[in-house]
Scaffold this motif. Sequence first.
Motif, mmCIF file in Angstrom:
data_model
loop_
_atom_site.group_PDB
_atom_site.id
_atom_site.type_symbol
_atom_site.label_atom_id
_atom_site.label_comp_id
_atom_site.label_asym_id
_atom_site.label_seq_id
_atom_site.Cartn_x
_atom_site.Cartn_y
_atom_site.Cartn_z
ATOM 1 N N UNK A 113 0.877 -1.180 0.000
ATOM 2 C CA UNK A 113 0.000 0.000 0.000
ATOM 3 C C UNK A 113 0.912 1.228 0.000
ATOM 4 N N UNK A 114 1.313 1.628 -1.204
ATOM 5 C CA UNK A 114 2.292 2.691 -1.408
ATOM 6 C C UNK A 114 1.906 3.986 -0.700
ATOM 7 N N UNK A 115 0.662 4.424 -0.890
ATOM 8 C CA UNK A 115 0.218 5.706 -0.344
ATOM 9 C C UNK A 115 0.115 5.741 1.170
ATOM 10 N N UNK A 116 -0.076 4.582 1.786
ATOM 11 C CA UNK A 116 -0.172 4.512 3.249
ATOM 12 C C UNK A 116 1.106 3.958 3.894
ATOM 13 N N UNK A 117 2.136 3.750 3.080
ATOM 14 C CA UNK A 117 3.456 3.334 3.580
ATOM 15 C C UNK A 117 3.356 2.061 4.428
ATOM 16 N N UNK A 118 2.723 1.013 3.834
ATOM 17 C CA UNK A 118 2.530 -0.214 4.594
ATOM 18 C C UNK A 118 2.404 -1.414 3.662
ATOM 19 N N UNK A 119 2.515 -2.612 4.262
ATOM 20 C CA UNK A 119 2.235 -3.870 3.585
ATOM 21 C C UNK A 119 1.017 -4.468 4.266
ATOM 22 N N UNK A 120 0.011 -4.846 3.456
ATOM 23 C CA UNK A 120 -1.252 -5.359 3.987
ATOM 24 C C UNK A 120 -1.417 -6.838 3.662
ATOM 25 N N UNK A 121 -2.255 -7.522 4.475
ATOM 26 C CA UNK A 121 -2.577 -8.932 4.263
ATOM 27 C C UNK A 121 -4.083 -9.108 4.418
ATOM 28 N N UNK A 122 -4.698 -9.839 3.464
ATOM 29 C CA UNK A 122 -6.105 -10.217 3.563
ATOM 30 C C UNK A 122 -6.184 -11.729 3.544
ATOM 31 N N UNK A 123 -6.693 -12.315 4.625
ATOM 32 C CA UNK A 123 -6.938 -13.744 4.612
ATOM 33 C C UNK A 123 -8.109 -14.021 3.690
ATOM 34 N N UNK A 124 -8.077 -15.141 3.013
ATOM 35 C CA UNK A 124 -9.088 -15.510 2.031
ATOM 36 C C UNK A 124 -10.496 -15.373 2.609
ATOM 37 N N UNK A 125 -11.335 -14.596 1.912
ATOM 38 C CA UNK A 125 -12.729 -14.437 2.296
ATOM 39 C C UNK A 125 -13.026 -13.276 3.224
ATOM 40 N N UNK A 126 -12.008 -12.604 3.762
ATOM 41 C CA UNK A 126 -12.250 -11.486 4.676
ATOM 42 C C UNK A 126 -12.380 -10.174 3.910
ATOM 43 N N UNK A 127 -13.200 -9.275 4.440
ATOM 44 C CA UNK A 127 -13.408 -7.981 3.798
ATOM 45 C C UNK A 127 -12.415 -6.932 4.260
ATOM 46 N N UNK A 128 -11.741 -7.175 5.366
ATOM 47 C CA UNK A 128 -10.740 -6.239 5.881
ATOM 48 C C UNK A 128 -9.408 -6.949 6.019
ATOM 49 N N UNK A 129 -8.339 -6.189 5.811
ATOM 50 C CA UNK A 129 -7.001 -6.738 5.938
ATOM 51 C C UNK A 129 -6.351 -6.305 7.229
ATOM 52 N N UNK A 130 -5.100 -6.711 7.383
ATOM 53 C CA UNK A 130 -4.323 -6.297 8.548
ATOM 54 C C UNK A 130 -2.967 -5.793 8.075
ATOM 55 N N UNK A 131 -2.418 -4.861 8.823
ATOM 56 C CA UNK A 131 -1.110 -4.294 8.502
ATOM 57 C C UNK A 131 -0.042 -5.271 8.965
ATOM 58 N N UNK A 132 0.858 -5.648 8.061
ATOM 59 C CA UNK A 132 1.973 -6.521 8.427
ATOM 60 C C UNK A 132 3.138 -5.680 8.929
ATOM 61 N N UNK A 133 3.429 -4.598 8.207
ATOM 62 C CA UNK A 133 4.493 -3.678 8.617
ATOM 63 C C UNK A 133 4.158 -2.301 8.074
ATOM 64 N N UNK A 134 4.584 -1.286 8.773
ATOM 65 C CA UNK A 134 4.367 0.088 8.348
ATOM 66 C C UNK A 134 3.028 0.615 8.826
ATOM 67 N N UNK A 135 2.494 1.595 8.069
ATOM 68 C CA UNK A 135 1.219 2.191 8.419
ATOM 69 C C UNK A 135 1.322 3.251 9.496
ATOM 70 N N UNK A 136 2.535 3.664 9.826
ATOM 71 C CA UNK A 136 2.758 4.686 10.848
ATOM 72 C C UNK A 136 3.410 5.922 10.243
ATOM 73 N N UNK A 137 3.026 6.212 9.015
ATOM 74 C CA UNK A 137 3.616 7.347 8.318
ATOM 75 C C UNK A 137 4.928 6.966 7.663
ATOM 76 N N UNK A 138 5.365 7.786 6.721
ATOM 77 C CA UNK A 138 6.621 7.535 6.021
ATOM 78 C C UNK A 138 7.798 7.743 6.968
ATOM 79 N N UNK A 139 8.791 6.870 6.857
ATOM 80 C CA UNK A 139 9.976 7.030 7.685
ATOM 81 C C UNK A 139 10.905 5.841 7.566
#
Length: 146
Positions: free
Chosen positions: A108-134
Motif C-alpha cells: 500500500x504505497x500511499x499509506x506506507x505499509x504492507x497489507x494482508x487479507x486472509x481468504x474471504x475477509x473484507x478487511x485486511x491487517x497491517x503486516x508492517x508500516x502504516x505509521x507514516x513515512x519514515x
Amino acid sequence: MDGTFICVNDGMFENTNDRHTFWHCSNGYAYLQQCPGGLVWSQVKQQCVWNVVEPTITVTTSSTTTETVLSTTEATSTGGKEQESGANQLSFAHSVVVDQMGTVYTVDYGNHRVMRWFNGLKSGSVIIGGRGAGNETAQLSMPSDL
C-alpha cells in the motif's frame, strides 16, 4: 505433450493464444500447462499471477461467494472511499502476491505499509508500516514491491 509449440530451450514460456496457460519445455518436448482458477501466466515472474495491471489494484470480496477478487482501478479502494487508510482500503497499491491458501498480500504505497487479507475477509491487517513515512523499525517510505 503438445506438438503445436516448438521448444528451443528448456523452461516455461507464455502461450500467446491463451494467457491462462503456458508452455513447459523439457528435453525438447512441449507440455501445455493450465494456470489455477483466474490466474494468468507472467513470463516476467515465471509464474501464474492475478490478472492485474499495476500499479493500481482493488481488492474486493464478493458477498455471495466470499472469494477474494482482484481488479484494476484508478482509485484503489475496497471500502467505497477513494485513497483512504482503513483496514479495507488501499492508496495506490503497487504489488500483489497470493499464496496457496488464497491470502492476498499487497504493498500500500500511499499509506506506507504492507497489507494482508486472509481468504474471504473484507478487511485486511497491517503486516508492517502504516505509521507514516519514515525509516524507523516499524515504518516504510513509499514501498513499491514485495
